[in-house]
Enzyme design. Structure first.
Site, PDB file in Angstrom:
ATOM      1  N   THR A  11       0.805  -1.216   0.000  1.00 41.60           N
ATOM      2  CA  THR A  11       0.000   0.000   0.000  1.00 41.60           C
ATOM      3  C   THR A  11       0.844   1.276   0.000  1.00 41.60           C
ATOM      4  OG1 THR A  11      -0.157  -0.076   2.415  1.00 41.60           O
ATOM      5  CG2 THR A  11      -1.927  -1.138   1.170  1.00 41.60           C
ATOM      6  N   GLY A  12       2.160   1.147   0.069  1.00 41.83           N
ATOM      7  CA  GLY A  12       3.027   2.321   0.095  1.00 41.83           C
ATOM      8  C   GLY A  12       3.365   2.830  -1.292  1.00 41.83           C
ATOM      9  N   ARG A  35      -3.240  -3.310   6.417  1.00 45.63           N
ATOM     10  CA  ARG A  35      -4.589  -2.943   5.987  1.00 45.63           C
ATOM     11  C   ARG A  35      -4.603  -2.749   4.479  1.00 45.63           C
ATOM     12  NH1 ARG A  35      -3.364  -0.342  10.571  1.00 45.63           N
ATOM     13  NH2 ARG A  35      -2.380   1.332   9.385  1.00 45.63           N
ATOM     14  N   ASP A  49       1.000  -8.857   9.873  1.00 41.89           N
ATOM     15  CA  ASP A  49       1.868  -7.973  10.646  1.00 41.89           C
ATOM     16  C   ASP A  49       3.266  -8.575  10.637  1.00 41.89           C
ATOM     17  OD1 ASP A  49       3.235  -6.449  12.492  1.00 41.89           O
ATOM     18  OD2 ASP A  49       1.676  -6.546  14.042  1.00 41.89           O
ATOM     19  N   TRP A  73       8.873  -0.110   5.908  1.00 41.28           N
ATOM     20  CA  TRP A  73       9.606   0.049   7.158  1.00 41.28           C
ATOM     21  C   TRP A  73       8.692   0.755   8.139  1.00 41.28           C
ATOM     22  CZ3 TRP A  73      11.802   4.700   9.426  1.00 41.28           C
ATOM     23  CH2 TRP A  73      11.423   5.882   8.756  1.00 41.28           C
ATOM     24  N   LYS A 113      19.939   7.111   2.830  1.00 42.06           N
ATOM     25  CA  LYS A 113      20.453   7.183   4.204  1.00 42.06           C
ATOM     26  C   LYS A 113      21.561   6.148   4.409  1.00 42.06           C
ATOM     27  CE  LYS A 113      16.386   7.040   6.286  1.00 42.06           C
ATOM     28  NZ  LYS A 113      15.510   7.268   5.120  1.00 42.06           N
ATOM     29  N   TYR A 145      19.268   0.528   7.937  1.00 42.83           N
ATOM     30  CA  TYR A 145      19.443  -0.020   6.582  1.00 42.83           C
ATOM     31  C   TYR A 145      20.508  -1.123   6.574  1.00 42.83           C
ATOM     32  CZ  TYR A 145      16.727   3.723   4.278  1.00 42.83           C
ATOM     33  OH  TYR A 145      15.743   4.571   3.840  1.00 42.83           O
TER      34      TYR A 145
END
Length: 354
Positions: A11-12, A35, A49, A73, A113, A145
């Site tokens: 969903t991201g 979700r 999860d 993440w 990062k 990371y």
């Protein structure tokens, strides 16, 4: 043989665009998230999860993915907690798919990062010279990371799959409720400025205003993930992934302003952070959403000011080298202003912004 992708974080920004790309290319796609939220049609949703190994194993009991893409993440208050939580997510997922015995390749999406340091030490200390290249060593500080990579490498040795690590810069793409979403944040900010008369003021540092930088289109990143998974020469390697152009924010800010029919405010030499500028504007956004019948009246679901401030407030130049991918045959390119405009149009069509 049918290619079956399991996308953790479907969903991201990254996962959603990747699912659309793979579905269009004939893949079977399973999407894992806590979700369901605007899943691409054709995605088999798996609610799970990643921090609950027992329920995760149950959720994936019938899954037989050939390719796994880790695109999620969870932000924590300290880097020690980031390491504990996010390494566990990778470890738990790869343990849960092991019994199927079908996984051929796993891709992990991290970011710059890797070179800039985690949020607690972001852009501080001695950093690698720009442009960032994949063979530069890890920084001598803790970084989640690195912990995620180490979990990936260990599982690869144990299970025998190949891997890639993708390191995008700030990602431009459609998603709602995402923790790091500069494109949607700037679209919301510009919409508020146009509606309320607030000045459209660059919120970052003089370095970011004047120096060169780059970004990553979510569609281009999806293409790179697919390409590297299917290209043997790319296996067991890390890759920077950016659009291919470079720009200065003094130019891009005017481009974004023009899209929203705004005049950019003069840059005073140091910008006011968006967290400061957007403080107290939730009622104004709710009123705007009601006036234009927008889909999301909750400003906190759209704007991630903290992340945009971190990116635009950096005191160093950030330019990323893509030579490694080019040499292996990945030649895709997206102009970053085009990526912004494409996102803004999509947000209008979805009634996220007026």
């Amino acid at each position: 043989m049918t290619r079956t992708a399991l996308i953790a974080g479907v969903t991201g920004i990254v996962g959603n665009n990747l699912a659309r790309t793979l579905l269009a290319d004939g893949w079977q796609v399973e999407g894992l998230a806590r979700r369901a939220n605007e899943l691409p049609e054709g995605t088999r949703f798996i609610p799970a999860d990643l921090l609950d190994p027992a329920s995760l194993a149950d959720a994936l009991a019938t899954s037989k993915p050939t390719y796994v893409f880790i695109t999620t993440w969870l932000r924590q208050p300290t880097e020690a907690e980031n390491i504990r939580v996010n390494s566990a997510m990778v470890r738990n997922l790869l343990a849960a798919v092991e019994p199927a015995g079908t996984v051929q390749h796993v891709a992990l999406v991290t970011g710059l990062k890797h070179y800039l340091g985690p949020f607690e030490n972001y852009g501080k200390g001695t950093l690698p010279a720009t442009p960032f290249r994949e063979d530069q060593p890890r920084l001598p500080i803790e970084n989640f990371y690195y912990a995620q990579e180490d979990e990936l490498f260990e599982a690869s040795r144990k299970q025998g799959f190949t891997w890639t690590v993708q390191r995008p810069h700030t990602i431009i793409g459609y998603a709602v409720g995402n923790a790091m979403n500069m494109g949607v944040t700037l679209a919301v900010y510009a919409s508020l400025c146009r509606e309320t008369g607030m000045p459209f003021a660059f919120p970052g540092s003089a370095v970011q205003w004047n120096c060169l930088t780059d970004m990553t289109d979510a569609g281009l990143l999806a293409g790179h993930l697919e390409w590297s998974a299917l290209t043997p020469a790319a296996h067991n390697q890390a890759f920077n992934v950016v659009d291919g152009d470079i720009f200065r924010w003094k130019w891009m800010w005017s481009r974004i302003a023009s899209f929203f029919d705004l005049e950019p405010a003069p840059f005073p030499g140091e910008g006011a952070p968006l967290e400061q500028q957007l403080a107290g504007t939730a009622p104004a956004w709710r009123a705007l959403a009601e006036r234009y019948r927008l889909a999301e009246p909750d400003l906190t679901r759209l704007a991630s000011a903290w992340h945009t401030d971190a990116d635009l407030g950096r005191p160093i130049e950030v330019v990323t080298d893509m030579s490694k991918s080019r040499a292996l045959g990945f030649l895709d390119y997206v102009a970053t202003d085009t990526a912004f405009f494409r996102l803004f149009e999509q947000l209008r069509q979805a009634r996220i912004i007026p």
